[in-house]
Write a protein that holds these residues in place. Structure first.
Motif, mmCIF file in Angstrom:
data_model
loop_
_atom_site.group_PDB
_atom_site.id
_atom_site.type_symbol
_atom_site.label_atom_id
_atom_site.label_comp_id
_atom_site.label_asym_id
_atom_site.label_seq_id
_atom_site.Cartn_x
_atom_site.Cartn_y
_atom_site.Cartn_z
ATOM 1 N N PHE A 1 0.828 -1.199 0.000
ATOM 2 C CA PHE A 1 0.000 0.000 0.000
ATOM 3 C C PHE A 1 0.864 1.251 0.000
ATOM 4 N N ARG A 2 1.936 1.242 0.802
ATOM 5 C CA ARG A 2 2.832 2.393 0.878
ATOM 6 C C ARG A 2 3.504 2.643 -0.468
ATOM 7 N N ARG A 3 3.978 1.572 -1.127
ATOM 8 C CA ARG A 3 4.616 1.730 -2.435
ATOM 9 C C ARG A 3 3.627 2.244 -3.476
ATOM 10 N N ALA A 4 2.404 1.767 -3.440
ATOM 11 C CA ALA A 4 1.386 2.229 -4.390
ATOM 12 C C ALA A 4 1.051 3.705 -4.141
ATOM 13 N N ARG A 5 0.944 4.090 -2.883
ATOM 14 C CA ARG A 5 0.647 5.483 -2.547
ATOM 15 C C ARG A 5 1.790 6.397 -2.982
ATOM 16 N N ASP A 6 3.046 5.985 -2.750
ATOM 17 C CA ASP A 6 4.201 6.777 -3.172
ATOM 18 C C ASP A 6 4.258 6.901 -4.687
ATOM 19 N N TRP B 1 1.722 6.778 -6.721
ATOM 20 C CA TRP B 1 0.628 7.653 -7.129
ATOM 21 C C TRP B 1 1.005 9.115 -6.905
ATOM 22 N N LYS B 2 1.623 9.413 -5.742
ATOM 23 C CA LYS B 2 2.054 10.783 -5.475
ATOM 24 C C LYS B 2 3.109 11.220 -6.487
ATOM 25 N N GLU C 1 4.993 14.513 -11.037
ATOM 26 C CA GLU C 1 5.930 14.516 -12.152
ATOM 27 C C GLU C 1 5.638 15.583 -13.203
ATOM 28 N N PRO C 2 4.404 15.809 -13.647
ATOM 29 C CA PRO C 2 4.173 16.868 -14.643
ATOM 30 C C PRO C 2 4.596 18.244 -14.145
ATOM 31 N N ASP C 3 4.423 18.511 -12.840
ATOM 32 C CA ASP C 3 4.844 19.795 -12.294
ATOM 33 C C ASP C 3 6.359 19.944 -12.373
ATOM 34 N N GLU C 4 7.097 18.871 -12.096
ATOM 35 C CA GLU C 4 8.553 18.919 -12.157
ATOM 36 C C GLU C 4 9.023 19.149 -13.587
ATOM 37 N N VAL C 5 8.366 18.532 -14.551
ATOM 38 C CA VAL C 5 8.735 18.709 -15.952
ATOM 39 C C VAL C 5 8.482 20.148 -16.376
ATOM 40 N N ALA C 6 7.350 20.717 -15.987
ATOM 41 C CA ALA C 6 7.024 22.095 -16.349
ATOM 42 C C ALA C 6 8.024 23.069 -15.737
ATOM 43 N N LYS C 7 8.401 22.849 -14.481
ATOM 44 C CA LYS C 7 9.379 23.723 -13.835
ATOM 45 C C LYS C 7 10.729 23.622 -14.527
ATOM 46 N N ALA C 8 11.130 22.422 -14.906
ATOM 47 C CA ALA C 8 12.414 22.240 -15.571
ATOM 48 C C ALA C 8 12.417 22.933 -16.927
ATOM 49 N N GLU C 9 11.303 22.903 -17.644
ATOM 50 C CA GLU C 9 11.229 23.568 -18.948
ATOM 51 C C GLU C 9 11.272 25.083 -18.791
ATOM 52 N N GLU C 10 10.648 25.604 -17.735
ATOM 53 C CA GLU C 10 10.639 27.046 -17.506
ATOM 54 C C GLU C 10 12.029 27.562 -17.158
ATOM 55 N N THR C 11 12.760 26.824 -16.345
ATOM 56 C CA THR C 11 14.075 27.271 -15.903
ATOM 57 C C THR C 11 15.184 26.855 -16.858
#
Length: 81
Positions: free
Chosen positions: A37-42, A44-45, A50-60
């Protein structure tokens, strides 16, 4: 005590023994269930973040790590050092 009482006592002891064995089996499996359950929750998070990290990397203008997949889904091999 006659024979019927002894049989009833043995039957109750047998049922209790099987019940305890079943409960022990369930309790032994709980740590694995919690880990899964912990691995599945991690995961999922991480999937949601991940899309937020990709967007930030593209901006910077940062390069993405080899394990990060861009939003378009095309993963390029890591640059040779």
């Amino acid at each position: 005590m006659d024979g019927t009482a002894i049989i009833i006592i043995l039957a109750i002891a047998g049922v209790a023994s099987v019940l305890l064995f079943a409960i022990k089996g369930i309790l032994d499996q709980l740590p694995d269930v919690f880990d899964s359950f912990r691995r599945a929750r991690d995961a999922w998070k991480h999937l949601k973040e991940e899309p937020d990290e990709v967007a930030k990397a593209e901006e910077t203008g940062e390069t993405l790590s080899p394990t990060t997949v861009p939003a378009d889904g095309k993963q390029e091999p890591p640059a040779a050092a």
